[in-house]
Design an enzyme around this catalytic site. Structure first.
Site, short mmCIF file in Angstrom:
data_model
loop_
_atom_site.label_atom_id
_atom_site.label_comp_id
_atom_site.label_asym_id
_atom_site.label_seq_id
_atom_site.Cartn_x
_atom_site.Cartn_y
_atom_site.Cartn_z
N ARG A 1 0.83 -1.21 0.00
CA ARG A 1 0.00 0.00 0.00
C ARG A 1 0.86 1.26 0.00
NH1 ARG A 1 -2.43 3.23 3.89
NH2 ARG A 1 -1.24 2.23 5.53
N GLY B 1 2.57 -10.94 14.99
CA GLY B 1 1.62 -12.04 15.14
C GLY B 1 1.86 -12.85 16.42
N SER C 1 -3.78 -16.67 3.53
CA SER C 1 -4.81 -15.67 3.80
C SER C 1 -6.22 -16.22 4.02
CB SER C 1 -4.83 -14.68 2.61
OG SER C 1 -5.43 -13.49 2.99
N THR D 1 13.21 -7.03 15.67
CA THR D 1 13.86 -8.02 16.53
C THR D 1 15.20 -7.44 16.97
OG1 THR D 1 15.05 -9.08 14.73
CG2 THR D 1 12.79 -9.83 15.12
N ASN D 2 16.03 -8.26 17.58
CA ASN D 2 17.36 -7.77 17.98
C ASN D 2 18.28 -7.58 16.78
OD1 ASN D 2 17.34 -10.68 17.70
ND2 ASN D 2 19.43 -10.68 18.50
N LYS E 1 -2.00 -7.15 -6.26
CA LYS E 1 -1.02 -6.41 -5.46
C LYS E 1 0.44 -6.58 -5.93
CE LYS E 1 -3.96 -7.45 -1.50
NZ LYS E 1 -4.64 -6.25 -1.06
N CYS F 1 -10.13 -17.27 12.35
CA CYS F 1 -11.17 -17.09 13.36
C CYS F 1 -12.51 -17.64 12.87
CB CYS F 1 -11.32 -15.60 13.71
SG CYS F 1 -9.74 -14.83 14.07
N PRO G 1 19.02 -5.92 13.04
CA PRO G 1 18.54 -4.86 12.15
C PRO G 1 17.91 -5.44 10.88
CG PRO G 1 20.79 -4.41 12.87
CD PRO G 1 20.46 -5.78 13.37
N ASN G 2 16.86 -4.79 10.42
CA ASN G 2 16.15 -5.19 9.19
C ASN G 2 15.37 -6.50 9.31
OD1 ASN G 2 17.05 -2.91 7.77
ND2 ASN G 2 19.02 -3.93 7.41
C1 LIG Z 1 -9.46 -21.83 15.11
C2 LIG Z 1 -8.93 -20.47 15.49
C3 LIG Z 1 -9.82 -19.48 15.88
C4 LIG Z 1 -9.35 -18.23 16.23
N1 LIG Z 1 -10.24 -17.27 16.61
C5 LIG Z 1 -9.80 -16.04 16.95
C6 LIG Z 1 -10.71 -15.02 17.31
O1 LIG Z 1 -11.93 -15.23 17.34
N2 LIG Z 1 -10.21 -13.80 17.65
C7 LIG Z 1 -8.86 -13.54 17.61
O2 LIG Z 1 -8.47 -12.42 17.90
N3 LIG Z 1 -7.98 -14.49 17.26
C8 LIG Z 1 -8.41 -15.73 16.92
N4 LIG Z 1 -7.52 -16.69 16.54
C9 LIG Z 1 -6.08 -16.36 16.59
C10 LIG Z 1 -5.61 -15.66 15.31
O3 LIG Z 1 -6.02 -16.41 14.23
C11 LIG Z 1 -4.10 -15.53 15.38
O4 LIG Z 1 -3.79 -14.62 16.40
C12 LIG Z 1 -3.50 -15.04 14.05
O5 LIG Z 1 -3.81 -15.92 13.04
C13 LIG Z 1 -1.99 -14.92 14.18
O6 LIG Z 1 -1.42 -14.60 12.94
P1 LIG Z 1 0.03 -15.12 12.58
O7 LIG Z 1 0.35 -14.57 11.24
O8 LIG Z 1 0.95 -14.89 13.70
O9 LIG Z 1 -0.12 -16.71 12.49
P2 LIG Z 1 -0.96 -17.58 11.48
O10 LIG Z 1 -2.16 -16.85 11.02
O11 LIG Z 1 -1.13 -18.91 12.13
O12 LIG Z 1 0.00 -17.74 10.22
C14 LIG Z 1 1.29 -18.28 10.32
C15 LIG Z 1 1.62 -18.98 9.02
O13 LIG Z 1 3.04 -19.13 8.93
C16 LIG Z 1 3.34 -20.38 8.33
N5 LIG Z 1 4.70 -20.77 8.68
C17 LIG Z 1 5.15 -21.13 9.90
N6 LIG Z 1 6.47 -21.39 9.86
C18 LIG Z 1 6.86 -21.20 8.57
C19 LIG Z 1 8.10 -21.31 7.90
N7 LIG Z 1 9.22 -21.67 8.54
N8 LIG Z 1 8.13 -21.06 6.56
C20 LIG Z 1 7.01 -20.68 5.90
N9 LIG Z 1 5.79 -20.56 6.49
C21 LIG Z 1 5.73 -20.79 7.82
C22 LIG Z 1 2.28 -21.29 8.93
O14 LIG Z 1 2.10 -22.45 8.12
C23 LIG Z 1 1.05 -20.39 8.97
O15 LIG Z 1 0.24 -20.56 7.83
C24 LIG Z 1 -7.95 -17.95 16.18
C25 LIG Z 1 -7.05 -18.94 15.78
C26 LIG Z 1 -7.54 -20.19 15.41
C27 LIG Z 1 -6.57 -21.25 14.97
#
Ligand SMILES: Cc1cc2nc3c(=O)[nH]c(=O)nc-3n(C[C@H](O)[C@H](O)[C@H](O)COP(=O)(O)OP(=O)(O)OC[C@H]3O[C@@H](n4cnc5c(N)ncnc54)[C@H](O)[C@@H]3O)c2cc1C
Length: 440
Positions: free
Chosen positions: A22, A276, A39, A267-268, A71, A43, A270-271
């Protein structure tokens, strides 16, 4: 033009990539995702299983092709980042389909790998965990193809509660077990009583202080000695951070495997940024570290990281308040602020009010229970929790905004409620908390 590499393509990863685009139309952005989908709405998953959300297309928000077309962001599913070399600014990527690894250089690296579900290693084809779309499809298809009549839900965190509610919606008889008595840990334990009442009212069996010992076919053997037959088991027994691939890097992890970040999500190194569920940060209203693995934080961080990368250095993260909410049948449970166990860091007082959600003479009235904790010395609000059939979300959101501005318990008398009989009372429950606290 710089090259931005993002790890993880769901809530944090896909959002940060979009937000960066964006503000920055030039840079190359590439997102690696180890699993099948990008994507999707995590939830929504329990509600899709319950057929409350009826279309799978509404859950799966974008494909890599759509993302690129709209995008110009490249998303690579089935590509796992297996190591990060921060000295050389490069990541090692394993292409699962080609079964080979290759190296990708970056100028900026953004980590959003989230967490994985813990497994009980039940070694059973009827046992599932729920973390992503692939899990959801597997559960959904299993229910469709195996005439599932009943299900065991293991664990009583918010996701387990949502699944139980949704299985019941789908006419599957659920049973809940939890290894301790403390269900729905985000709430004050005594405020969880309606969870038990809601299960009792529907004849849903539950056992606390219970565990599964083994599963043989459809027979589940419990620690208590009981043996019961189930068609489906859902394990909701916590998560672990997806940070094993960082252990050989110089990126600092805390003792639980999470990444501490500063108020720019740096993080600790740079860059290298992180967001999440993988991060630990700080509370906004009090001086304590905070780990809040929920969707709001991922989205807020995505926006701030994009601003930082675009050079808007003054836009900083002010911290979490820990707002959370869950629906369980007819009730809503929500809280904001430090967790019940973190209250021990403070010299605090508590005030609570039970009051009708809106004017008593107006139909569909329900009792609302609101509890607020405040610092005995400064009278600043530390935590609030609410339970009821309606109006819970409004009160917790209002209190979240109050806490955002460091409000004291006494400020709540000044809260000017939008009043008409269907919505509230001229002295809203939030005002009543403030009035009642005057005596403390
Ligand atoms: C069933 C469920 C219901 C939920 N309901 C709610 C809700 O109602 N309200 C709320 O606030 N939150 C809710 N959450 C929590 C919310 O979904 C998470 O807080 C959010 O998804 C976190 O985003 P993230 O990007 O950190 O992790 P994620 O969305 O889990 O994405 C991380 C991604 O990284 C990928 N990945 C991991 N390691 C690697 C790697 N080494 N290389 C490449 N890819 C990798 C994984 O495969 C995954 O797809 C819910 C979660 C679940 C599972």
């Amino acid at each position: 033009m710089s090259k931005i590499v993002v790890v993880g393509a769901v809530a944090g990863g896909a959002t940060v990539a979009s937000q960066i685009r964006r503000l920055d139309k030039e840079s190359e952005i590439i997102v690696f995702e180890k699993d099948r989908d990008m994507s999707f709405a995590n939830c929504a998953l329990p509600y899709y299983i319950g057929n409350v959300v009826t279309s799978r297309d509404l859950v799966l928000e974008a494909t890599p092709e759509q993302f690129y077309d709209s995008k110009q962001i490249t998303v690579k599913p089935y590509h796992e980042v297996t190591a990060v070399d921060t000295a050389e600014n490069k990541v090692i990527v394993y292409d699962k389909k080609a079964e080979q690894s290759y190296t990708v250089e970056y100028d900026k690296l953004v980590l959003s790998p989230g967490c994985s579900a813990n497994h009980l290693n039940l070694n059973s084809p009827i046992a599932f965990t729920l973390r992503n779309m692939e899990d959801t499809d597997a559960i959904y298809q299993f229910i469709e193809h195996h005439q599932v009549q009943n299900a065991l839900v293991i664990g009583a965190g918010y996701i387990s509660l949502e699944i139980l509610d949704n299985l019941y919606e789908r006419n599957i008889q659920p049973m809940l077990i939890h290894r301790s008595e403390h269900i729905n840990k985000l709430m004050d334990s005594d405020m969880n009583e309606p969870i038990i009442e809601e299960m009792d009212r529907r004849g849903i069996p539950y056992r606390l202080n219970e565990e599964v010992v083994k599963v043989e076919g459809n027979e589940v053997h419990f620690k208590s000695g009981a043996v019961k037959t189930f068609d489906l088991i859902i394990e909701g027994v916590g998560v672990k951070p997806n940070s094993a691939f960082l252990q050989s890097s110089s990126i600092h992890l805390d003792e639980h495997g999470y990444i501490p970040v500063n108020n720019k999500f740096e993080t600790n190194i740079p860059n290298v940024y992180a967001l999440g569920d993988i991060i630990t940060s700080h509370y906004r209203h009090v001086d304590l570290p905070a780990h809040v693995p929920l969707a709001w934080g991922a989205h807020r961080a995505a926006s701030i990281i994009a601003e930082q990368l675009a050079g808007n250095k003054k836009i900083l993260f002010k911290g979490y308040l820990g707002s959370n909410i869950v629906k369980f049948f007819d009730y809503t449970f929500a809280s904001v602020g430090v967790s019940p166990s973190e209250l021990t860091h403070f010299n605090y007082k508590m005030v609570e009010v039970y009051q009708n959600d809106h004017a008593g003479y107006y139909p569909n009235n329900h009792k609302l229970h609101l509890r607020v904790y405040f610092d005995s010395n400064t009278r600043q609000i530390l935590r609030a929790a609410a339970v009821g059939k309606s109006g819970v979300d409004k009160r917790i959101d209002v209190l979240s905004m109050a806490m955002m501005h460091q409000s004291t318990i006494d400020d709540l008398t000044d809260f000017e409620v939008a009043y008409a009989p269907p919505y509230s009372r001229p002295k809203d429950i939030i005002n009543m908390i403030g009035y009642k606290a005057r005596n403390l």
